[in-house]
Design a protein around this motif. Structure first.
Motif, PDB file in Angstrom:
ATOM      1  N   SER A 134       0.827  -1.202   0.000  1.00 28.39           N
ATOM      2  CA  SER A 134       0.000   0.000   0.000  1.00 28.39           C
ATOM      3  C   SER A 134       0.865   1.257   0.000  1.00 28.39           C
ATOM      4  CB  SER A 134      -0.923   0.001   1.228  1.00 28.39           C
ATOM      5  OG  SER A 134      -1.690   1.171   1.282  1.00 28.39           O
ATOM      6  N   ALA A 143       1.082   4.177  -2.917  1.00 25.16           N
ATOM      7  CA  ALA A 143       0.915   5.594  -2.581  1.00 25.16           C
ATOM      8  C   ALA A 143       2.137   6.399  -3.022  1.00 25.16           C
ATOM      9  CB  ALA A 143       0.686   5.769  -1.085  1.00 25.16           C
ATOM     10  N   THR A 186      -6.275   3.767   0.340  1.00 23.87           N
ATOM     11  CA  THR A 186      -5.166   4.705   0.151  1.00 23.87           C
ATOM     12  C   THR A 186      -5.286   5.410  -1.198  1.00 23.87           C
ATOM     13  OG1 THR A 186      -3.721   3.352   1.534  1.00 23.87           O
ATOM     14  CG2 THR A 186      -2.650   4.907   0.028  1.00 23.87           C
TER      15      THR A 186
END
Length: 76
Positions: free
Chosen positions: A19, A23, A62
């Motif tokens: 994740s 991002a 996210t």
């Protein structure tokens, strides 16, 4: 019970790091993997004392937050 617990821990760590990498790619930044894992570990150890459930970073949440204009993990 140690093998299942370690398996779940490793899966959570991998998901959180994935994740963070997603991002990073979206905002052209870099994360600190050690800080990410230490923060997640500490939170997951302490959250049951406050009635919480252990969790990991989620790629879909996210990405949605970043596309909605989020700049930091903290609310404004």
């Amino acid at each position: 019970m140690m093998i299942p617990a370690l398996t779940i821990t490793m899966l959570g760590a991998i998901e959180s790091l994935l994740s963070a990498i997603v991002a990073d790619g979206m905002i052209e930044s870099r994360h600190d993997s050690n800080q990410e894992l230490m923060g997640q570990g500490l939170a997951n150890i302490l959250c049951p004392f406050f009635g919480g459930i252990s969790a990991t970073g989620a790629i879909a949440r996210t990405a949605t937050n970043i596309r909605s204009g989020a700049k930091t993990p903290w609310p404004a």
